[in-house]
Design an enzyme around this catalytic site. Structure first.
Site, short mmCIF file in Angstrom:
data_model
loop_
_atom_site.label_atom_id
_atom_site.label_comp_id
_atom_site.label_asym_id
_atom_site.label_seq_id
_atom_site.Cartn_x
_atom_site.Cartn_y
_atom_site.Cartn_z
N CYS A 39 5.76 3.13 7.98
CA CYS A 39 5.80 4.43 8.66
C CYS A 39 4.64 5.28 8.21
O CYS A 39 3.92 4.96 7.26
CB CYS A 39 7.12 5.15 8.35
SG CYS A 39 7.28 5.66 6.62
N PRO A 90 0.86 -1.20 0.00
CA PRO A 90 0.00 0.00 0.00
C PRO A 90 0.89 1.24 0.00
O PRO A 90 1.33 1.71 1.04
CB PRO A 90 -0.79 -0.13 1.31
CG PRO A 90 0.13 -0.91 2.22
CD PRO A 90 0.92 -1.82 1.34
N ASP A 101 6.17 2.48 1.41
CA ASP A 101 5.23 1.51 1.94
C ASP A 101 4.61 2.12 3.21
O ASP A 101 5.30 2.30 4.22
CB ASP A 101 5.96 0.21 2.27
CG ASP A 101 5.02 -0.91 2.69
OD1 ASP A 101 3.91 -0.62 3.14
OD2 ASP A 101 5.43 -2.09 2.58
N HIS A 102 3.31 2.42 3.15
CA HIS A 102 2.67 3.10 4.28
C HIS A 102 2.56 2.22 5.51
O HIS A 102 2.22 2.70 6.60
CB HIS A 102 1.27 3.57 3.87
CG HIS A 102 0.92 4.93 4.39
ND1 HIS A 102 1.17 5.31 5.70
CD2 HIS A 102 0.34 6.00 3.80
CE1 HIS A 102 0.74 6.55 5.88
NE2 HIS A 102 0.24 7.00 4.74
N ARG A 103 2.89 0.95 5.38
CA ARG A 103 2.85 0.06 6.55
C ARG A 103 4.07 0.25 7.44
O ARG A 103 4.01 -0.03 8.64
CB ARG A 103 2.78 -1.40 6.09
CG ARG A 103 1.54 -1.78 5.32
CD ARG A 103 1.64 -3.19 4.77
NE ARG A 103 2.76 -3.34 3.84
CZ ARG A 103 3.13 -4.49 3.27
NH1 ARG A 103 2.44 -5.61 3.56
NH2 ARG A 103 4.15 -4.55 2.44
#
Length: 466
Positions: A440, A260, A436-438
């Site tokens: 940070c 994501p 990758d928004h997971r």
């Protein structure tokens, strides 16, 4: 005579196939041990295949452009000497699927000995006689290769994929006229019959049969055999993706599916950085590339924002594991004639800008020549993409899976810029960061990009701090 057949090795990459680019010898040529005999293209690089035998080339099991399977016959050499003892013949009806696919891959009256299925330099296994040769297990299943005594048939097919193509399109392989050497059946021969079948569907007789059918709704113009059935449009070209193009396609799809991602960007005044590089070049006769200077700032930024130098893996139970790396393997996107590849500088955090510049040049040259090794093209932890060389300003680059981020560099353009309350002409470059928004939140990603941008704006201060 004694004929030995060399099986295509796995090339140390764990791959299952390679495309035959060209033969460097022909049937009847004399070859020596270690002499390059063919060039193949894997999903990662071009590889020269050396001969493990000395003798006269008997059979070349494929043609340029053909996909060759690992553990399948690649070429045969008549090494002379005494004839080898015949292999045990399998019981009637016990021929395995793999043996059936191999039928016809060797000329009649030739006898086959194991090649060891390895490249010179990795050791060659002794030829086995008195028993059938065993194959490397595939999915836990070990199969025996058919000897030349059991594969002498009228229909000669080199590649199992050719048989598969025929089966899937209801083509009787025994009715195919081979156009290859000694009547060898090629993929194009099967495709030609498939095309004739499509043309037959458009024949006058077929048209009359179609007209005799009851009309259902409005009549539609029949599509030609060269038209796409989904769009009705003529097909300019259509081919299965192989080699590097297939690897790129799979990697991009995996990245979009698994990560994501979000993107942040900023315009950077690089006027001072360009002037500093110019002075270094004038004083020393050479200077690090702009990519190397920016990369040095990025590596420093990764030490301050380690989440950018990490990855997320899915465990067997479905849980997610976040791994942060101590050290940087810096990947950089390199466009080659074979497609986009990502060489990486290992231990980039231990190199200065000059050393990074030299490594970029070395690895880029290897990539363009197709000589980069597996270690050169895998294992990166963070990637930089200099798309400015294509004369574009920005791009939301796709993350190089399974990394956590990729930083993009746009072209440098002169623009009016406000400096200390006054409008001046400055050299401006757009920087992007897809992450990758997971791993940070946006604040961390923005902090990293801002650190790199500030270093590029005031490089002297940044280099002093480094």
């Amino acid at each position: 005579m004694s004929v030995k057949t060399f099986l295509l090795p796995d090339l140390g990459e764990g791959l299952t196939e390679a495309e035959l680019v060209r033969w460097m010898v022909a049937a009847g040529d004399s070859v020596a041990v270690d002499q390059p005999i063919a060039e193949v293209e894997t999903a990662k690089s071009l590889v020269e295949i050396p001969s493990p035998f000395e003798g006269v080339v008997s059979t070349l099991h494929g043609e340029a452009g053909q996909m060759m399977l690992v553990d399948e016959p690649f070429f045969s050499v008549n090494t002379g000497g005494d004839e080898a003892a015949p292999a045990e013949e399998p019981a009637a009806g016990a021929q395995s699927y793999l043996e059936e696919e191999l039928a016809g891959t060797q000329a009649p009256a030739e006898e086959d000995e194991g090649s060891g299925n390895v490249l010179i330099g990795y050791g060659t296994g002794a030829a086995k006689t008195g028993a059938s040769r065993r194959r490397r297990p595939r999915n836990g299943i070990t199969t025996a290769a058919a000897s030349s005594e059991t594969t002498s048939v009228a229909t000669r097919v080199i590649n199992p994929l050719v048989r598969k193509l025929a089966r899937e399109n209801s083509v009787d392989i025994n009715q195919v006229r081979g156009t290859g050497a000694d009547g060898l059946i090629l993929r194009s021969d099967v495709q030609s019959l498939i095309g004739q079948g499509a043309a037959a569907a458009d024949s006058p007789a077929a048209a009359k049969q179609e007209q005799a059918k009851p009309a259902q709704g409005s009549a539609a113009q029949p599509a030609s055999s060269d038209a796409d059935s989904r769009t009705g449009l003529p097909v300019a070209s259509s081919q299965v993706l192989t080699g590097v193009r297939r690897t790129i396609a799979n990697a991009m799809a995996t990245s979009r599916r698994e990560i994501p991602e979000a993107t942040v960007w900023v315009d950077v005044d690089v006027t001072k950085l360009l002037k500093l590089r110019g002075k270094l070049k004038e004083a020393q006769g050479s200077a690090p590339s702009m990519l190397a200077l920016i990369s040095r700032f990025a590596v420093a930024g990764l030490a301050r924002f380690p989440a950018m130098n990490s990855r997320i893996d899915t465990e067997a139970d479905g849980s997610l594991r976040h791994t942060v790396f101590d050290g940087v393997n810096l990947g950089f996107a390199a466009q080659t004639d074979r497609g986009l590849v990502v060489p990486n500088v290992r231990g980039a955090d231990k190199l200065n800008a000059g050393e990074l510049s030299a490594e970029f040049a070395r690895l880029a040259a290897l990539a363009r020549e197709g000589k980069a090794q597996v270690s050169d093209l895998s294992g990166s932890t963070f990637t930089i993409n200099n798309y400015g060389v294509f004369n574009v300003d920005g791009s939301a680059a796709i993350i190089n899976y399974p990394e956590a981020a990729i930083m993009g560099i746009g072209r440098v353009v002169e623009k009016p810029w406000v400096v200390n309350g006054k409008i001046k002409v400055r050299s401006i470059c757009e920087m992007t960061l897809s992450f990758d928004h997971r791993v940070c939140d946006g604040g961390t990603a923005a902090g990293f990009l801002r650190f790199v941008a500030d270093a590029m704006t005031d490089p002297k201060a940044a280099l002093t701090a480094l």
